[in-house]
Scaffold this active site. Structure first.
Site, PDB file in Angstrom:
ATOM      1  N   GLU A  70       0.871  -1.176   0.000  1.00 60.44           N
ATOM      2  CA  GLU A  70       0.000   0.000   0.000  1.00 60.44           C
ATOM      3  C   GLU A  70       0.901   1.216   0.000  1.00 60.44           C
ATOM      4  O   GLU A  70       1.889   1.267   0.740  1.00 60.44           O
ATOM      5  CB  GLU A  70      -0.861   0.028   1.262  1.00 60.44           C
ATOM      6  CG  GLU A  70      -1.905  -1.042   1.300  1.00 60.44           C
ATOM      7  CD  GLU A  70      -2.681  -1.004   2.612  1.00 60.44           C
ATOM      8  OE1 GLU A  70      -2.497  -0.072   3.420  1.00 60.44           O
ATOM      9  OE2 GLU A  70      -3.446  -1.939   2.826  1.00 60.44           O
ATOM     10  N   THR A 101      -5.732   4.740   7.311  1.00 62.52           N
ATOM     11  CA  THR A 101      -6.214   5.313   6.063  1.00 62.52           C
ATOM     12  C   THR A 101      -7.688   5.707   6.228  1.00 62.52           C
ATOM     13  O   THR A 101      -8.515   4.891   6.622  1.00 62.52           O
ATOM     14  CB  THR A 101      -6.088   4.268   4.926  1.00 62.52           C
ATOM     15  OG1 THR A 101      -4.812   3.649   5.038  1.00 62.52           O
ATOM     16  CG2 THR A 101      -6.245   4.914   3.575  1.00 62.52           C
TER      17      THR A 101
HETATM   18  N1  PXP Z   1      -6.902  -1.979   2.829  1.00 58.71           N
HETATM   19  C1  PXP Z   1      -6.278  -0.785   2.814  1.00 58.71           C
HETATM   20  C2  PXP Z   1      -6.114  -0.089   1.512  1.00 58.71           C
HETATM   21  C3  PXP Z   1      -5.772  -0.206   4.004  1.00 58.71           C
HETATM   22  O1  PXP Z   1      -5.167   0.984   3.962  1.00 58.71           O
HETATM   23  C4  PXP Z   1      -5.879  -0.933   5.205  1.00 58.71           C
HETATM   24  C5  PXP Z   1      -5.295  -0.385   6.472  1.00 58.71           C
HETATM   25  O2  PXP Z   1      -3.931  -0.305   6.354  1.00 58.71           O
HETATM   26  C6  PXP Z   1      -6.521  -2.182   5.164  1.00 58.71           C
HETATM   27  C7  PXP Z   1      -7.050  -2.672   3.977  1.00 58.71           C
HETATM   28  C8  PXP Z   1      -6.702  -3.011   6.400  1.00 58.71           C
HETATM   29  O3  PXP Z   1      -7.609  -2.373   7.239  1.00 58.71           O
HETATM   30  P1  PXP Z   1      -7.873  -2.951   8.688  1.00 58.71           P
HETATM   31  O4  PXP Z   1      -6.586  -2.813   9.454  1.00 58.71           O
HETATM   32  O5  PXP Z   1      -8.977  -2.083   9.215  1.00 58.71           O
HETATM   33  O6  PXP Z   1      -8.274  -4.380   8.531  1.00 58.71           O
END
Ligand code: PXP
Length: 252
Positions: A70, A101
């Site tokens: 990411e 994010t």
């Molecule tokens: N997808 C993206 C694009 C993210 O930025 C994040 C957090 O870093 C996640 C998924 C995962 O989110 P969570 O930690 O809430 O499961």
């Protein structure tokens, strides 16, 4: 069945709380793969608040499944991605003051800056994904920018406070997946998914992969990363079985 991408950032968050060398997110990636992860996801933030350059390099050398980075569209980070060559780069918005994010990337507004980044990453053989809200204009703009995939922001559903709001958010995701597929995009999902809320989203037909971080790392603190990943995979499998049997609960 949709694959599971395990975001290991918060293993590094624990390490950084003491500025020490443990726990190691690279070990976490190995354990996640042994638990059945289909992809390891990390976010190399400009402020390096959790994952750092050493982690990114070692993850590239050791991850045996798929490595998803990411990243913001900042030139310094794009340079690192082009050198590192993760299997996939997911472009996300990034603000220094945020805890995590917040919402999706505004591809409509930033398309002039985003399209050249997508072009460079794709030319380097890196699959590109746009982390966006499930809005028709953002999906169309992502296709126009040349992305291979989109990751639909699922937090709108996860944060919904009432059943009605949850159903509306699920319907929005459902339409978003359909529209993404119509634009010939691969469709992923993520953000805010937990053991308690993942199943209705996993029952939406068409998602290729879910990226889940915080909830898995939180559970791993008690049961270990391998078991935590295995449990999440089991929930995805159960959702898939319900779909195959035609007893999905997503937007009934
Ligand atoms: N997808 C993206 C694009 C993210 O930025 C994040 C957090 O870093 C996640 C998924 C995962 O989110 P969570 O930690 O809430 O499961």
């Amino acid at each position: 069945m949709a694959g599971l991408g395990v975001n290991i950032d918060h293993i590094a968050t624990i390490r950084q709380a003491r500025l020490t060398d443990e726990p190691d997110p690279v070990w976490a990636a190995v354990e996640a793969e042994l638990g059945g992860a289909d992809c390891i996801t990390f976010h190399l933030r400009e402020d390096r608040r959790h994952i750092n350059d050493r982690d990114a390099t070692l993850l590239r050398q050791t991850v045996a499944t798929k490595l998803n980075m990411e990243m913001a569209i900042a030139p310094g980070i794009v340079r690192i991605a082009l050198n590192l060559k993760p299997d996939q780069a997911t472009l996300v918005p990034e603000k220094r003051e945020e805890l995590t994010t917040e919402g999706g990337l505004n591809v409509v507004k930033l398309r002039r800056r985003i399209a050249p980044v997508v072009k460079k990453l794709r030319a380097a053989g890196i699959e590109t994904s746009a982390f966006i809200e499930p809005e028709p204009d953002q999906i169309a703009a992502s296709a126009e920018c040349g992305f291979d995939a989109i990751e639909l922001w699922t937090a709108g559903y996860c944060d919904a406070k009432t059943t009605k709001a949850q159903i509306l958010a699920l319907e929005k995701l459902d339409r978003g997946v359909e529209l993404g597929l119509e634009h010939e995009l691969i469709v992923h999902g993520g953000h805010g998914l937990t053991y308690r809320n993942v199943q209705p989203v996993a029952e939406i037909v068409g998602f290729s992969e879910f990226n889940i971080g915080h909830s898995i790392v939180a559970r791993a603190a008690f049961v270990g990363m391998r078991a935590a990943v295995r449990e999440m995979k089991r929930l995805l499998e159960m959702a898939e079985n319900r779909l195959m049997l035609g007893i999905g609960t997503a937007t009934e």
